[in-house]
Design a protein around this motif. Structure first.
Motif, PDB file in Angstrom:
ATOM      1  N   LEU A  23       0.955  -1.194   0.185  1.00  0.00           N
ATOM      2  CA  LEU A  23       0.018  -0.163   0.103  1.00  0.00           C
ATOM      3  C   LEU A  23       0.908   1.472  -0.090  1.00  0.00           C
ATOM      4  N   GLY A  24       0.297   2.453  -0.613  1.00  0.00           N
ATOM      5  CA  GLY A  24       1.217   3.498  -0.819  1.00  0.00           C
ATOM      6  C   GLY A  24       0.666   4.755  -0.165  1.00  0.00           C
ATOM      7  N   GLU A  25       0.857   5.806  -0.793  1.00  0.00           N
ATOM      8  CA  GLU A  25       0.592   7.203  -0.394  1.00  0.00           C
ATOM      9  C   GLU A  25      -1.045   7.882  -0.820  1.00  0.00           C
ATOM     10  N   THR A  26      -1.772   8.820  -0.163  1.00  0.00           N
ATOM     11  CA  THR A  26      -2.553   9.242  -0.832  1.00  0.00           C
ATOM     12  C   THR A  26      -2.036  10.273  -2.181  1.00  0.00           C
ATOM     13  N   ASN A  27      -2.894  10.521  -2.978  1.00  0.00           N
ATOM     14  CA  ASN A  27      -2.555  11.558  -4.199  1.00  0.00           C
ATOM     15  C   ASN A  27      -2.629  12.840  -3.398  1.00  0.00           C
ATOM     16  N   ALA A  28      -3.187  13.238  -2.489  1.00  0.00           N
ATOM     17  CA  ALA A  28      -3.278  14.415  -1.846  1.00  0.00           C
ATOM     18  C   ALA A  28      -1.975  14.748  -1.260  1.00  0.00           C
ATOM     19  N   ASN A  29      -1.352  13.638  -0.662  1.00  0.00           N
ATOM     20  CA  ASN A  29      -0.111  13.937  -0.266  1.00  0.00           C
ATOM     21  C   ASN A  29       1.022  14.145  -1.351  1.00  0.00           C
ATOM     22  N   LEU A  30       0.948  13.354  -2.400  1.00  0.00           N
ATOM     23  CA  LEU A  30       1.799  13.263  -3.338  1.00  0.00           C
ATOM     24  C   LEU A  30       1.767  14.703  -4.024  1.00  0.00           C
ATOM     25  N   ASN A  31       0.488  15.431  -4.470  1.00  0.00           N
ATOM     26  CA  ASN A  31       0.588  16.503  -4.937  1.00  0.00           C
ATOM     27  C   ASN A  31       0.910  17.692  -4.217  1.00  0.00           C
ATOM     28  N   ALA A  32       1.005  17.552  -2.747  1.00  0.00           N
ATOM     29  CA  ALA A  32       1.430  18.300  -1.886  1.00  0.00           C
ATOM     30  C   ALA A  32       3.085  18.139  -2.010  1.00  0.00           C
ATOM     31  N   ALA A  33       3.506  17.131  -2.252  1.00  0.00           N
ATOM     32  CA  ALA A  33       4.977  17.026  -2.313  1.00  0.00           C
ATOM     33  C   ALA A  33       5.518  17.564  -3.790  1.00  0.00           C
ATOM     34  N   ARG A  34       4.710  17.209  -4.738  1.00  0.00           N
ATOM     35  CA  ARG A  34       5.337  17.630  -6.103  1.00  0.00           C
ATOM     36  C   ARG A  34       5.307  19.064  -6.019  1.00  0.00           C
TER      37      ARG A  34
END
Ligand SMILES: [Fe+2]
Length: 510
Positions: free
Chosen positions: A439-450
């Motif tokens: 299992l991975g990360e939420t895309n909300a978190n990834l978008n914030a990271a990007r």
């Protein structure tokens, strides 16, 4: 729905064969019958292809869930390899023994094959025929080659999902499968939802690591992926212990205790992978970094970023592997993720490459990942930025053609651009191929990271799957393949396709 992962990337939130006409050697093995039980419950595999040879693998087990394996006895195993799937043109055959000392695994190093073509192989023991596997040799050294398809994946936590991704990966008919680590997870069952259990105890010694591999290898879709193409494998941390590096993990074990565990884990890894005898571990040491050429078209170097890495940095200020970006120890040029010998070796493989596409198979996200609170993780490349810089400078200074990093570990798909310094033109492109079932990360978190890492052009953390690379002399494509869910029958779709232009680094959506 996303479930919380035990491994927080960002830390932002919590076919059985018919035997046909048997050659004599085949019959002898069959005569040593072990009444009734099929010993090929773990499937077959091949790996380490060369222009004239390949490793064929199987491991005998009548009960993949047993802790004790098959006991102290050795068993005769016959093998054969043919130019056709009907085994009418057999070009090699022999007999070997599956010994208790090797966990009843068999590694046959076949030589004398023809370059750049498909072969089919099978085993026989105790009157039972194994499934048939397909493999292939690499093209002749220096040959002009039209096409290479690599499927790559990582992180296949058993209890969190079925392996639909492997079934689709096999159906994609790759020339080569690259597996970048976390083939097993060593732990007891975690806090995540358990779709299918394994023993709720951590693997810590040879028997329990062997059992964990057997448990994973009983999966039919994983077996199908192994039987579809030769594999090149690299481990990450969970083949031994979470977040380990060098002689330490996150437990209170002393270096001596940890290295004994590492020796057992490495041995079980060697036994269960289609590796050559020269990779066999010597105690807690095992050389796994290596490279492979696909004619003139591609060179693949695969690096081990666990065994030789220096100690985790900035531990005094570490918080769940997050450290301040400006912690001075982090930037010490003497720190190495790969160790001096491996770095030298890699620089040599880069500098003398004649290949048009130069792939680096490594375990994780290579590019910098600054977290919003001004921190980075000290467990991956960001804990050892001097190594990343040296590789990028070597790629740049050697003017190596088309460097591409392929990664895994972070349980997300990423496409990114790698530069020596932020904001400079990219030297290389990187594609992290998601996870098979972890299992991975939420895309909300990834978008914030990007948002704070603009060199990361694409991120997807909520879908499991694998990556596929197609290379030709004219150009290449990388496709992220995602499964709809973690159930057995889940279909697959293309999440994103990227064009890899010959001579130009950078992420370009097709
Ligand atoms: Fe993982």
């Amino acid at each position: 729905m996303h479930s919380p992962s035990r491994r927080h990337l960002l830390g932002l939130t919590a076919a059985a064969a018919s035997i046909g006409l048997a050659p004599a050697v085949w019959t002898r093995a069959a005569a040593q019958a072990r009444a009734g039980e099929n010993p090929f419950r773990l499937g077959v595999a091949s790996g380490e292809p060369l222009p004239d040879g390949v490793v064929l693998w199987t491991r005998l087990s009548t009960d993949p869930r047993a802790l004790s394996g098959l006991g102290p006895q050795a068993f005769d195993v016959a093998w054969e390899i043919a130019e056709d799937d009907g085994f009418r043109r057999v070009v090699g055959k022999g007999e070997t023994k599956a010994r208790a000392a090797d966990g009843h695994a068999v590694h046959v190093e076949v030589a004398g094959l023809r370059p750049g073509r498909e072969y089919w192989y099978r085993f026989n023991s105790g009157g039972h025929a194994s499934p048939v596997g397909r493999t292939r040799t690499t093209p002749e050294r220096g040959a002009q080659v039209d096409h290479l398809r690599i499927a790559y994946g990582s992180c296949q936590k058993w209890e969190t999902g079925y392996y639909a991704a492997h079934r689709h990966l096999a159906a994609d008919n790759p020339d080569l499968v690259l597996f970048l680590g976390d083939y097993i997870y060593e732990g007891a069952l975690g806090r995540e939802e358990v779709l299918r259990p394994h023993p709720d105890v951590a693997a810590r010694d040879l028997d329990s690591y062997r059992q964990r591999y057997a448990w994973y290898k009983q999966d039919a879709d994983l077996q199908a992926a192994h039987a579809a193409a030769p594999w090149v494998v690299m481990w990450d941390d969970h083949e031994v212990s979470n977040d380990y590096g060098g002689d330490a993990d996150r437990t209170p074990a002393t270096p001596g205790q940890f290295l004994r565990r590492r020796a057992d884990a490495y041995r079980a890894y060697w036994e269960n992978m289609p590796l050559r005898r020269d990779a066999h571990p010597d105690g807690a040491k095992m050389r796994l970094y290596r490279s492979l050429d696909w004619g003139r078209l591609a060179r693949l170097a695969v690096v081990d970023d666990r065994q030789y890495r220096g100690a985790r940095t900035c531990r005094a200020v570490e918080e769940k592997k997050r450290i301040p970006y400006d912690c001075p120890e982090r930037l010490d040029p003497k720190r190495s993720l790969l160790g001096e010998d491996q770095e030298k070796w890699l620089a040599g493989r880069i500098a003398d490459s004649q290949a048009q596409w130069n792939l680096l198979g490594q375990q994780t996200l290579m590019g910098e990942l600054r977290l919003q609170e001004g921190k980075v993780s000290n467990d991956g490349w960001d804990g050892y930025p001097a190594t990343r810089r040296r590789i990028l400078e070597t790629w740049r200074d050697a003017k190596v053609a088309n460097p591409i990093a392929l990664g895994g570990d972070v349980h997300c798909f990423f496409a990114g651009e790698l530069s020596v310094e932020r904001g400079q033109p990219p030297i290389a492109t990187e594609f992290v191929g998601g996870s098979i079932s972890s299992l991975g990360e939420t895309n909300a978190n990834l978008n914030a990271a990007r948002f704070v890492n603009p060199h990361l052009k694409y991120a997807e953390g909520e879908v499991r799957g694998y990556g596929r690379v197609d290379l030709t002399p004219k150009g290449g494509t990388v496709t992220f393949r995602g499964v709809n869910g973690l159930d057995k029958g889940s279909p697959v779709r293309d999440l994103a396709t990227f064009v890899v232009e010959n001579g130009k680094a950078g992420v370009v959506r097709a």
